[in-house]
Design a protein around this motif. Structure first.
Motif, PDB file in Angstrom:
ATOM      1  N   ALA A 108       2.707   6.366  -2.314  1.00 52.04           N
ATOM      2  CA  ALA A 108       2.326   7.360  -1.318  1.00 52.04           C
ATOM      3  C   ALA A 108       2.325   8.761  -1.913  1.00 52.04           C
ATOM      4  N   ASP A 109       3.343   9.071  -2.703  1.00 51.57           N
ATOM      5  CA  ASP A 109       3.408  10.398  -3.329  1.00 51.57           C
ATOM      6  C   ASP A 109       2.233  10.604  -4.286  1.00 51.57           C
ATOM      7  N   ALA A 110       1.934   9.586  -5.082  1.00 48.35           N
ATOM      8  CA  ALA A 110       0.814   9.681  -6.014  1.00 48.35           C
ATOM      9  C   ALA A 110      -0.500   9.849  -5.256  1.00 48.35           C
ATOM     10  N   ALA A 111      -0.646   9.109  -4.169  1.00 47.30           N
ATOM     11  CA  ALA A 111      -1.880   9.173  -3.388  1.00 47.30           C
ATOM     12  C   ALA A 111      -2.090  10.554  -2.787  1.00 47.30           C
ATOM     13  N   VAL A 112      -1.037  11.137  -2.239  1.00 44.61           N
ATOM     14  CA  VAL A 112      -1.150  12.474  -1.646  1.00 44.61           C
ATOM     15  C   VAL A 112      -1.581  13.482  -2.695  1.00 44.61           C
ATOM     16  N   ARG A 113      -0.968  13.444  -3.858  1.00 49.18           N
ATOM     17  CA  ARG A 113      -1.329  14.391  -4.914  1.00 49.18           C
ATOM     18  C   ARG A 113      -2.772  14.197  -5.363  1.00 49.18           C
ATOM     19  N   CYS A 114      -3.202  12.948  -5.456  1.00 47.94           N
ATOM     20  CA  CYS A 114      -4.562  12.680  -5.927  1.00 47.94           C
ATOM     21  C   CYS A 114      -5.615  13.132  -4.917  1.00 47.94           C
ATOM     22  N   VAL A 115      -5.432  12.793  -3.639  1.00 48.76           N
ATOM     23  CA  VAL A 115      -6.460  13.175  -2.662  1.00 48.76           C
ATOM     24  C   VAL A 115      -6.446  14.685  -2.419  1.00 48.76           C
ATOM     25  N   GLN A 116      -5.293  15.305  -2.522  1.00 47.70           N
ATOM     26  CA  GLN A 116      -5.259  16.760  -2.369  1.00 47.70           C
ATOM     27  C   GLN A 116      -5.978  17.451  -3.523  1.00 47.70           C
ATOM     28  N   ALA A 117      -5.817  16.925  -4.733  1.00 48.07           N
ATOM     29  CA  ALA A 117      -6.534  17.501  -5.881  1.00 48.07           C
ATOM     30  C   ALA A 117      -8.039  17.375  -5.684  1.00 48.07           C
ATOM     31  N   GLY A 159       0.792  -1.211   0.000  1.00 50.48           N
ATOM     32  CA  GLY A 159       0.000   0.000   0.000  1.00 50.48           C
ATOM     33  C   GLY A 159       0.828   1.266   0.000  1.00 50.48           C
ATOM     34  N   LEU A 160       0.502   2.162   0.903  1.00 45.44           N
ATOM     35  CA  LEU A 160       1.176   3.454   0.971  1.00 45.44           C
ATOM     36  C   LEU A 160       2.558   3.357   1.605  1.00 45.44           C
ATOM     37  N   GLY A 161       2.977   2.134   1.951  1.00 40.47           N
ATOM     38  CA  GLY A 161       4.362   1.946   2.378  1.00 40.47           C
ATOM     39  C   GLY A 161       5.339   2.102   1.231  1.00 40.47           C
ATOM     40  N   ASP A 162       4.842   2.049   0.009  1.00 41.78           N
ATOM     41  CA  ASP A 162       5.663   2.324  -1.166  1.00 41.78           C
ATOM     42  C   ASP A 162       5.712   3.829  -1.380  1.00 41.78           C
ATOM     43  N   ARG A 163       6.912   4.373  -1.482  1.00 41.10           N
ATOM     44  CA  ARG A 163       7.068   5.820  -1.543  1.00 41.10           C
ATOM     45  C   ARG A 163       6.413   6.429  -2.780  1.00 41.10           C
ATOM     46  N   ARG A 164       6.547   5.755  -3.921  1.00 44.96           N
ATOM     47  CA  ARG A 164       5.957   6.311  -5.134  1.00 44.96           C
ATOM     48  C   ARG A 164       4.431   6.282  -5.080  1.00 44.96           C
ATOM     49  N   GLN A 186     -11.550  15.251   4.813  1.00 44.42           N
ATOM     50  CA  GLN A 186     -10.486  15.638   5.736  1.00 44.42           C
ATOM     51  C   GLN A 186      -9.888  14.410   6.413  1.00 44.42           C
ATOM     52  N   ARG A 187     -10.740  13.488   6.781  1.00 46.69           N
ATOM     53  CA  ARG A 187     -10.258  12.264   7.418  1.00 46.69           C
ATOM     54  C   ARG A 187      -9.391  11.456   6.451  1.00 46.69           C
ATOM     55  N   LEU A 188      -9.833  11.371   5.191  1.00 45.87           N
ATOM     56  CA  LEU A 188      -9.063  10.627   4.194  1.00 45.87           C
ATOM     57  C   LEU A 188      -7.716  11.292   3.950  1.00 45.87           C
ATOM     58  N   VAL A 189      -7.705  12.587   3.803  1.00 45.06           N
ATOM     59  CA  VAL A 189      -6.447  13.291   3.550  1.00 45.06           C
ATOM     60  C   VAL A 189      -5.471  13.078   4.700  1.00 45.06           C
ATOM     61  N   ARG A 190      -5.958  13.168   5.940  1.00 44.80           N
ATOM     62  CA  ARG A 190      -5.072  12.960   7.097  1.00 44.80           C
ATOM     63  C   ARG A 190      -4.460  11.569   7.066  1.00 44.80           C
ATOM     64  N   SER A 191      -5.273  10.572   6.774  1.00 48.23           N
ATOM     65  CA  SER A 191      -4.767   9.197   6.746  1.00 48.23           C
ATOM     66  C   SER A 191      -3.725   9.008   5.655  1.00 48.23           C
ATOM     67  N   VAL A 192      -4.020   9.520   4.464  1.00 54.51           N
ATOM     68  CA  VAL A 192      -3.093   9.347   3.348  1.00 54.51           C
ATOM     69  C   VAL A 192      -1.787  10.086   3.613  1.00 54.51           C
ATOM     70  N   GLU A 193      -1.865  11.266   4.150  1.00 47.11           N
ATOM     71  CA  GLU A 193      -0.638  12.024   4.433  1.00 47.11           C
ATOM     72  C   GLU A 193       0.212  11.344   5.502  1.00 47.11           C
ATOM     73  N   LYS A 194      -0.414  10.532   6.360  1.00 43.82           N
ATOM     74  CA  LYS A 194       0.322   9.750   7.356  1.00 43.82           C
ATOM     75  C   LYS A 194       0.793   8.403   6.798  1.00 43.82           C
ATOM     76  N   GLY A 195       0.420   8.105   5.554  1.00 47.22           N
ATOM     77  CA  GLY A 195       0.790   6.834   4.957  1.00 47.22           C
ATOM     78  C   GLY A 195      -0.022   5.667   5.460  1.00 47.22           C
ATOM     79  N   ARG A 196      -1.249   5.932   5.915  1.00 45.49           N
ATOM     80  CA  ARG A 196      -2.101   4.889   6.468  1.00 45.49           C
ATOM     81  C   ARG A 196      -3.321   4.657   5.581  1.00 45.49           C
TER      82      ARG A 196
END
Length: 427
Positions: A367-376, A360-365, A390-400
């Motif tokens: 995780a980076d893609a996920a952060v950009r997508c949920v922020q958009a 999952g988001l333990g992969d750096r690439r 907001q809850r989803l963004v917090r989780s993704v930014e924490k890599g969870r």
């Protein structure tokens, strides 16, 4: 354009009389002509599957008659959804097409609340997890379709994975318009490219059959163990012609069953093209268009053309975040600016399906893609879905992802108590 209210055919029914196909080329044309509808984007349909558990005995799998008796007593749902039962007893809500993600989400939330209330009165809970974490695979749906599927999977040496897929997995599926013809290639390509990133964001099946699976999405792992001719991505090398890609995919895929009054499982590898060309006769005949239509319902790629696009790669996820996940995926496909951001963000991980499912988001690439997508998506979220986003963004930014939260709950309380907590609605 209208989406179907349910994701699959509930059982096998013999087709009406129809002329037999004369060749694989004729079948190819039929599939190509009917796979996508040309038109605007905007409609959204949702399908949400939940595992059914006994609130006092989570190891018990409620029976077919028991579940259907409860459903029979439920009045018309407030959001207009339909209720069906999956082979293992999971209960699926299928909402009608709505104009945009917000009405679709609100309708599904209302229907889920009504459904949960009815099942709670009967002592049962409906749990949103991508895989059953506790019980062994077991079919309760007696339908001939699913009996034939079991036979097919056993004959193709994927019996265990097939049984787990049918009876132990659950998802949230998102149906979207195919869009204008000139945009089909880009739209279908992006729907696939988003798959690994969205799987990493929404992974919610760390356990399967009573033990940790070693995957954040054991559901995706199960699907990956089935034959790629039936369950793999449909796109060819370039992805420039999804219509032809889908037609070729459908004709290469093996026939699972002959849909007659007796329902004949096919236990040898017979591509539909061979049946259409008369190289092999199933049921002592060539197929008809009705046989071809039914064959298409037995194909399970992560993105399935059904005149619209059916996005099939997401685990069933908690009530707190699935609205935000739905909004994110719809926005990244339907909003042109967000789609450009998503295409760039996911380019390097567009085929990382297994890696997304496992770590999952333990992969750096990823995780980076996920952060950009949920922020958009978060930049465009309406007030009704802001809390979930907001809850989803917090989780993704924490890599969870949701799998991490459920794993923590299991480690703290044990598998059965963790399931019971979710069945009771405890967040």
């Amino acid at each position: 354009m209208t989406f179907a209210m349910t994701s699959e055919v509930d059982d096998a029914h013999p087709p009406a009389a129809d002329a037999e196909l004369t060749s694989a080329n004729e079948a190819h044309r039929y599939v190509a002509d009917n796979c996508l509808n040309d038109g605007p984007v905007g409609q959204v349909g949702l399908e949400l599957e939940a595992h059914c558990f006994d609130l006092t005995d989570p190891m018990r799998r409620p029976g077919w008659d028991e579940i259907n008796e409860i459903i029979a007593g439920i009045p018309t749902l407030p959001g207009g959804g339909a209720i069906t039962v999956e082979p293992g007893g999971a209960v699926e809500l299928s909402g009608p097409p709505m104009d945009g993600p917000v009405p679709a989400v609100l309708g599904m939330q209302a229907d889920r609340a009504a459904l949960r209330g009815a099942f709670a009165q009967a002592g049962l809970g409906l749990v949103l997890l991508g895989a059953d974490p506790l019980r062994p695979a077991k079919r309760v749906n007696p339908g001939a379709r699913y009996q034939a599927m079991e036979t097919f999977f056993k004959a193709s040496q994927t019996g265990a994975a097939g049984a787990a897929m049918m009876t132990s997995t659950a998802s949230i599926q998102i149906n979207l318009d195919a869009g204008p013809r000139e945009s089909w290639a880009d739209r279908v390509r992006l729907a696939h490219a988003l798959g690994p990133t969205m799987i990493a964001i929404a992974a919610n099946s760390p356990l399967l059959g009573g033990k940790f699976a070693g995957w954040r999405s054991a559901r995706q792992h199960v699907w990956s163990q089935l034959d790629s001719a039936r369950c793999g991505p449909i796109l060819g090398a370039s992805g420039d012609d999804p219509v032809s890609d889908w037609a070729r995919y459908a004709l290469k895929a093996p026939v699972m069953l002959v849909n007659t009054a007796d329902v004949i499982p096919v236990t040898t590898w017979v591509p539909f093209a061979d049946w259409a060309d008369g190289r092999v006769l199933l049921g002592d005949r060539r197929p008809t268009n009705a046989d071809l239509d039914y064959h298409l319902t037995t194909l399970f790629p992560p993105v399935r053309p059904r005149r619209w696009l059916e996005i099939r790669y997401l685990d069933s996820i908690p009530d707190t975040v699935w609205p935000a996940v739905v909004f994110t995926l719809v926005t990244l496909l339907d909003d042109p600016v967000a789609a450009d951001i998503a295409a760039e963000a996911t380019e390097s991980v567009a085929t990382a399906w297994d890696r997304a499912a496992q770590i999952g988001l333990g992969d750096r690439r990823l995780a980076d893609a996920a952060v950009r997508c949920v922020q958009a998506a978060a930049e465009r979220v309406p007030a009704e879905l802001e809390e979930s986003m907001q809850r989803l963004v917090r989780s993704v930014e924490k890599g969870r992802c949701p799998a991490d939260d459920f794993s923590d709950r299991v480690v703290k309380h044990g598998i059965a108590p963790a399931v019971t907590e979710l069945a009771l609605g405890e967040s």
